[in-house]
Write a protein that holds these residues in place. Structure first.
Motif, PDB file in Angstrom:
ATOM      1  N   LYS A   1      16.804   6.292  -8.635  1.00  0.00           N
ATOM      2  CA  LYS A   1      16.861   4.827  -8.770  1.00  0.00           C
ATOM      3  C   LYS A   1      18.093   4.458  -9.574  1.00  0.00           C
ATOM      4  O   LYS A   1      18.221   4.824 -10.746  1.00  0.00           O
ATOM      5  CB  LYS A   1      15.598   4.321  -9.453  1.00  0.00           C
ATOM      6  CG  LYS A   1      14.395   4.431  -8.529  1.00  0.00           C
ATOM      7  CD  LYS A   1      13.244   3.577  -8.971  1.00  0.00           C
ATOM      8  CE  LYS A   1      12.085   3.770  -8.001  1.00  0.00           C
ATOM      9  NZ  LYS A   1      10.801   3.705  -8.652  1.00  0.00           N
ATOM     10  N   LYS A   2      18.965   3.687  -8.938  1.00  0.00           N
ATOM     11  CA  LYS A   2      20.269   3.397  -9.514  1.00  0.00           C
ATOM     12  C   LYS A   2      20.161   2.719 -10.881  1.00  0.00           C
ATOM     13  O   LYS A   2      20.895   3.045 -11.817  1.00  0.00           O
ATOM     14  CB  LYS A   2      21.076   2.511  -8.547  1.00  0.00           C
ATOM     15  CG  LYS A   2      22.547   2.598  -8.791  1.00  0.00           C
ATOM     16  CD  LYS A   2      23.354   1.812  -7.768  1.00  0.00           C
ATOM     17  CE  LYS A   2      24.818   1.812  -8.199  1.00  0.00           C
ATOM     18  NZ  LYS A   2      25.655   1.015  -7.311  1.00  0.00           N
TER      19      LYS A   2
ATOM     20  N   GLY B   1       0.609   0.088  -7.929  1.00  0.00           N
ATOM     21  CA  GLY B   1       1.850   0.771  -8.268  1.00  0.00           C
ATOM     22  C   GLY B   1       2.719  -0.059  -9.203  1.00  0.00           C
ATOM     23  O   GLY B   1       3.941   0.122  -9.256  1.00  0.00           O
ATOM     24  N   LYS B   2       2.084  -0.944  -9.933  1.00  0.00           N
ATOM     25  CA  LYS B   2       2.786  -1.853 -10.850  1.00  0.00           C
ATOM     26  C   LYS B   2       3.764  -1.090 -11.752  1.00  0.00           C
ATOM     27  O   LYS B   2       3.419  -0.058 -12.310  1.00  0.00           O
ATOM     28  CB  LYS B   2       1.731  -2.552 -11.719  1.00  0.00           C
ATOM     29  CG  LYS B   2       2.236  -3.708 -12.541  1.00  0.00           C
ATOM     30  CD  LYS B   2       1.053  -4.282 -13.338  1.00  0.00           C
ATOM     31  CE  LYS B   2       1.557  -5.037 -14.560  1.00  0.00           C
ATOM     32  NZ  LYS B   2       0.445  -5.413 -15.443  1.00  0.00           N
ATOM     33  N   GLY B   3       4.969  -1.617 -11.835  1.00  0.00           N
ATOM     34  CA  GLY B   3       5.951  -0.986 -12.716  1.00  0.00           C
ATOM     35  C   GLY B   3       6.837   0.001 -11.995  1.00  0.00           C
ATOM     36  O   GLY B   3       7.782   0.529 -12.568  1.00  0.00           O
ATOM     37  N   THR B   4       6.556   0.254 -10.723  1.00  0.00           N
ATOM     38  CA  THR B   4       7.369   1.240 -10.007  1.00  0.00           C
ATOM     39  C   THR B   4       8.416   0.574  -9.116  1.00  0.00           C
ATOM     40  O   THR B   4       9.250   1.259  -8.535  1.00  0.00           O
ATOM     41  CB  THR B   4       6.484   2.131  -9.112  1.00  0.00           C
ATOM     42  OG1 THR B   4       5.747   1.277  -8.223  1.00  0.00           O
ATOM     43  CG2 THR B   4       5.510   2.937  -9.931  1.00  0.00           C
ATOM     44  N   GLY B   5       8.319  -0.738  -8.986  1.00  0.00           N
ATOM     45  CA  GLY B   5       9.338  -1.462  -8.237  1.00  0.00           C
ATOM     46  C   GLY B   5       9.221  -1.336  -6.734  1.00  0.00           C
ATOM     47  O   GLY B   5      10.112  -1.760  -5.997  1.00  0.00           O
ATOM     48  N   ILE B   6       8.145  -0.770  -6.241  1.00  0.00           N
ATOM     49  CA  ILE B   6       8.003  -0.638  -4.789  1.00  0.00           C
ATOM     50  C   ILE B   6       7.340  -1.893  -4.223  1.00  0.00           C
ATOM     51  O   ILE B   6       6.685  -2.638  -4.941  1.00  0.00           O
ATOM     52  CB  ILE B   6       7.162   0.595  -4.409  1.00  0.00           C
ATOM     53  CG1 ILE B   6       5.809   0.553  -5.152  1.00  0.00           C
ATOM     54  CG2 ILE B   6       7.923   1.866  -4.677  1.00  0.00           C
ATOM     55  CD1 ILE B   6       4.854   1.595  -4.690  1.00  0.00           C
TER      56      ILE B   6
ATOM     57  N   GLY C   1       2.247   4.954  -0.323  1.00  0.00           N
ATOM     58  CA  GLY C   1       3.128   6.100  -0.237  1.00  0.00           C
ATOM     59  C   GLY C   1       4.057   6.236  -1.414  1.00  0.00           C
ATOM     60  O   GLY C   1       4.523   7.316  -1.740  1.00  0.00           O
ATOM     61  N   GLY C   2       4.309   5.124  -2.080  1.00  0.00           N
ATOM     62  CA  GLY C   2       5.422   5.099  -3.009  1.00  0.00           C
ATOM     63  C   GLY C   2       5.126   5.466  -4.441  1.00  0.00           C
ATOM     64  O   GLY C   2       5.997   5.956  -5.136  1.00  0.00           O
ATOM     65  N   ASP C   3       3.940   5.217  -4.930  1.00  0.00           N
ATOM     66  CA  ASP C   3       3.684   5.439  -6.345  1.00  0.00           C
ATOM     67  C   ASP C   3       2.825   6.668  -6.550  1.00  0.00           C
ATOM     68  O   ASP C   3       1.834   6.864  -5.875  1.00  0.00           O
ATOM     69  CB  ASP C   3       2.968   4.229  -6.946  1.00  0.00           C
ATOM     70  CG  ASP C   3       2.631   4.469  -8.404  1.00  0.00           C
ATOM     71  OD1 ASP C   3       1.460   4.348  -8.757  1.00  0.00           O
ATOM     72  OD2 ASP C   3       3.544   4.828  -9.162  1.00  0.00           O
ATOM     73  N   TYR C   4       3.203   7.464  -7.475  1.00  0.00           N
ATOM     74  CA  TYR C   4       2.476   8.719  -7.633  1.00  0.00           C
ATOM     75  C   TYR C   4       1.018   8.502  -7.980  1.00  0.00           C
ATOM     76  O   TYR C   4       0.136   9.185  -7.507  1.00  0.00           O
ATOM     77  CB  TYR C   4       3.167   9.631  -8.641  1.00  0.00           C
ATOM     78  CG  TYR C   4       3.324   9.095 -10.040  1.00  0.00           C
ATOM     79  CD1 TYR C   4       2.481   9.535 -11.045  1.00  0.00           C
ATOM     80  CD2 TYR C   4       4.325   8.186 -10.370  1.00  0.00           C
ATOM     81  CE1 TYR C   4       2.628   9.076 -12.339  1.00  0.00           C
ATOM     82  CE2 TYR C   4       4.476   7.729 -11.653  1.00  0.00           C
ATOM     83  CZ  TYR C   4       3.629   8.166 -12.639  1.00  0.00           C
ATOM     84  OH  TYR C   4       3.764   7.718 -13.921  1.00  0.00           O
ATOM     85  N   ARG C   5       0.714   7.486  -8.796  1.00  0.00           N
ATOM     86  CA  ARG C   5      -0.689   7.272  -9.157  1.00  0.00           C
ATOM     87  C   ARG C   5      -1.512   6.795  -7.960  1.00  0.00           C
ATOM     88  O   ARG C   5      -2.651   7.200  -7.772  1.00  0.00           O
ATOM     89  CB  ARG C   5      -0.814   6.227 -10.260  1.00  0.00           C
ATOM     90  CG  ARG C   5      -0.437   6.728 -11.626  1.00  0.00           C
ATOM     91  CD  ARG C   5      -0.921   5.722 -12.670  1.00  0.00           C
ATOM     92  NE  ARG C   5      -0.115   5.770 -13.876  1.00  0.00           N
ATOM     93  CZ  ARG C   5      -0.361   6.566 -14.904  1.00  0.00           C
ATOM     94  NH1 ARG C   5      -1.372   7.395 -14.868  1.00  0.00           N
ATOM     95  NH2 ARG C   5       0.404   6.535 -15.974  1.00  0.00           N
ATOM     96  N   THR C   6      -0.943   5.889  -7.188  1.00  0.00           N
ATOM     97  CA  THR C   6      -1.687   5.312  -6.062  1.00  0.00           C
ATOM     98  C   THR C   6      -2.045   6.382  -5.045  1.00  0.00           C
ATOM     99  O   THR C   6      -3.219   6.579  -4.708  1.00  0.00           O
ATOM    100  CB  THR C   6      -0.856   4.195  -5.389  1.00  0.00           C
ATOM    101  OG1 THR C   6      -0.360   3.331  -6.399  1.00  0.00           O
ATOM    102  CG2 THR C   6      -1.701   3.414  -4.411  1.00  0.00           C
TER     103      THR C   6
END
Lengths: 466, 466
Positions: free
Chosen positions: A83-84, A219-224, A231-236
């Motif tokens: 993530k840039k 996935g709050k806080g992950t910006g997805i 698919g995007g957040d490790y916790r979800t």
């Protein structure tokens, strides 16, 4: 092996380990070394500063850079993050603090390997999503660097074995960055146990009890985006597709040290039981728009997972994993022996609210506040730390874990939380899942030390220095 | 069955059940009745007073007589105890309180059967050593009386089945006298659950955590000689020859009611894990004369036994059995649902120290003291009890359990804690041993209701009266 056998023992001790490892890897050689062969660093060139690289500098990783910058004689040489904005923020922070901008890597998920190859790193600190922890630690060690990984589950028991085998073959170490091991109360309790105040230990309780429903579901806080959430957040994703104790290390870390696990003791068996899954679905229904995709998710994770572990020396441990229901934070700590018991439950992080009973010291069958014991049995490391000035974040323990890692790297010693600990603590997750998948059958706990627990000695919290 | 079929239904309702049972037993007939056949008492002759017999009136049984004498319209008709001083004390207490001296039985261990045969008892209250509870309750029901038994373990799962079969065949009931079910906080919590404050229940924790080392090792309070200790005291022998949760009912009783066990839910599986045994040996070494025989005892009981139970509706329960180590008393209570959590741990019996968190009511992620909830959600039974005046002993709950039993006997209704509860709660002990004997394997929890849990409705704590 052939190559190794051609090098005299005296030579090995001054061998540049990293170059050696790179050469042997490049030549496609097996990295299995003869047991007992330990590389020493080329002390002359590196004594003054330890060069550290970071992989994953999002919310938590960012704090880890802050801590590292506060350790003396450290160079943050390279940072990797896909993530840039994370990468830029990390690079800028180091530049601002030291005047030197580290190399930055972020083009794709495997670019960290290029960093490991190009940069001459002594240690690599990894704070990526869970499934990357062990693969990256293995790659870091193969490149010749010590590895440090954040809390979280292993994906499989097999990858824990791979981690151990890599550490043993390279002579390097992978340290789990478990800040709870460095918490002031946990270190005081460890000190008290070592002084014999609890007698012979019998039972411990611990857990990770933290209402994370919003973060898990969205996935709050992950910006997805909300569409990418599963698919995007490790916790979800992990809560959708796994059912077991996925965050065991905050709990088991300090307990493992109290019980001398891998130093005269080991975990022998484990059994987990899971409740139904109700909390995440309910939270989604009550908090998300009617068309939000997460309302329809089918969560495999039970709301509360309880795990029991038995140890070789006859102690038992109970662990709670409870992040899918409303509640105040707790680690539900209990340490009990033949001479006393300590409880910290609804009062995590509050020194004056946990209670203790020590036979012969406490009034008969009456709890005492722990505060006076904390003061009296303050661990030497914390005594010194309190004098020097506690560095903020995670109750002061975040800095200690990073300093502990870096000082072990500097001295080329075994990390205070070693690869066996890292493997065993993270392996609790897949073992817990395996038990639940079999209807809560008790499963054997692997001996990652391959019997070295019978002779290994304690290493954590033995000095006031780090 | 033949005899039964010859009696018209109308007749059955006024049949003197006890005479019938005695005749059929004498004739050697099977006591298996058709399901649904329930005997009614001959109301005209007995409405004014309930006749109660006692078996075992030592320390605890003595208090039970006191409680019974405070219930209106009760005749304590007979008392049995093989210890002469217990028997005399009980008989004298009743004489002093009522002017009538009950019949006394005490010649030998089986003299209670003579009491059951000769006396016309409506209910029998049993407070003998553990292994006698279920056999005596079975005999009491076979004699035509309701049975009430004290807390403690079953000897085997088989005897729990025998208890259930006897209750079903006689149409009578065996009530476990679990005072913790009547504790003020537990009834308030039950009230809150029924009002939906906790949402859907997920997880409970409970236990019996009481430092009993002295009593276990020496049989203190039982009046036996130090040479007889291993054979003479129920706690000593049971700790020498068993390893499992031997005192589950204080913990599981209230939990079972919270979870509607046997009323739409049931226990489905159980797993126990035990620590080593160190505490009793150490206590003996430190506290007994060098020639005391108990110094050499080889205790089978692990110091701390933890049990996990899973329920049909997906909830889990964790139980602690911890009586062989130094500590203040606790029942380690926790009730947790999708909307809230209640904790009472180091603070058993202290209304103002347990804590609660209810989503939407409590401040975000902050524990609240339970006291204001206790007041607001006081169970109707306790509201009335507080107005009428709480009767002392065991926090006022000792009287309530005895009154609950006697009032069920008077009305010839199902006891508020029924035979299925009694069987299942006491069966936890042998099931726990079985699990431990198999290396902590998960065992199936028998369905003592034979599927009646699918339709049975709650019975406990539904009125303000008893």
């Amino acid at each position: 092996m052939e190559l190794l056998n051609q090098i005299p023992i005296a030579m090995k001790t001054i061998l540049d380990r990293r170059n050696f490892l790179k050469k042997t890897t490049a030549a496609g050689l097996s990295l299995t070394l003869a047991p007992g062969i330990v590389f020493s660093r080329n002390a002359s060139s590196r004594q003054s500063s330890v060069s550290i690289g970071f992989i994953g500098v999002g919310g938590h990783g960012h704090h880890l850079i802050e801590h590292a910058l506060k350790v003396k004689d450290v160079t943050v040489k390279a940072i990797c993050d896909i993530k840039k904005e994370n990468l830029e923020r990390g690079l800028n922070m180091v530049k601002k603090a030291t005047g030197l901008r580290p190399s930055g890597y972020g083009e794709h998920e495997y670019i960290y390997r290029e960093m490991l190859e190009k940069e001459d790193l002594d240690g690599v600190i990894i704070a990526t999503p869970w499934r990357w922890h062990i693969p990256m630690a293995i790659d870091a060690m193969k490149s010749g660097a010590y590895a440090a990984v954040e809390a979280g589950p292993a994906s499989t028991v097999k990858e824990c074995w791979d981690l151990v085998e890599t550490a043993e073959s390279t002579g390097l170490h992978a340290m789990l960055l478990e800040n709870h091991c460095y918490d002031r109360w946990n270190m005081a309790i460890l000190n008290m146990i070592r002084k014999g105040l609890f007698g012979e230990l019998l039972h411990c309780h611990c857990g990770y009890e933290h209402d994370l429903r919003g973060r898990i579901v969205t996935g709050k806080g992950t910006g997805i985006s909300r569409e990418e959430v599963a698919g995007g957040d490790y916790r979800t994703l992990q809560n959708l597709k796994r059912n077991g104790d996925l965050y065991p290390t905050h709990g088991i870390g300090p307990v493992s040290q109290c019980l001398d696990i891998h130093r005269g003791n080991r975990f022998t068996s484990l059994v987990s039981m899971s409740t139904k899954s109700a909390g995440l679905k309910l939270w989604a229904e009550e908090n998300l728009d009617s068309d939000h995709p997460a309302r329809d998710f089918n969560w495999q994770m039970g709301d509360i997972v309880t795990t029991m572990i038995r140890c070789y020396n006859g102690e038992t441990v109970v662990m709670n994993f409870d992040t899918r229901a409303p509640r105040p934070y707790s680690n539900m700590r209990r340490v009990q022996g033949t001479k006393g018991i300590w409880l910290q439950d609804g009062n995590a992080f509050s020194l004056d609210k946990s209670v203790i009973y020590i036979e012969g010291k406490s009034s008969h069958h009456q709890w005492e506040p722990f505060a006076s014991y904390q003061k009296k049995y303050e661990h030497p490391l914390w005594q010194r730390y309190l004098k020097e000035g506690v560095v903020g974040g995670h109750r002061g323990s975040g800095f200690l874990k990073i300093r502990g890692f870096i000082e072990a790297v500097r001295r080329q010693k075994r990390t205070p939380i070693d690869t066996y600990d890292t493997a065993a603590w993270k392996a609790i997750s897949p073992l817990s899942e395996e038990s639940i998948e079999q209807g809560s059958q008790t499963v054997t706990f692997p001996d990652f030390t391959n019997r070295k627990w019978m002779t290994n000695k304690p290493i954590f919290g033995l000095t006031e220095k780090y």
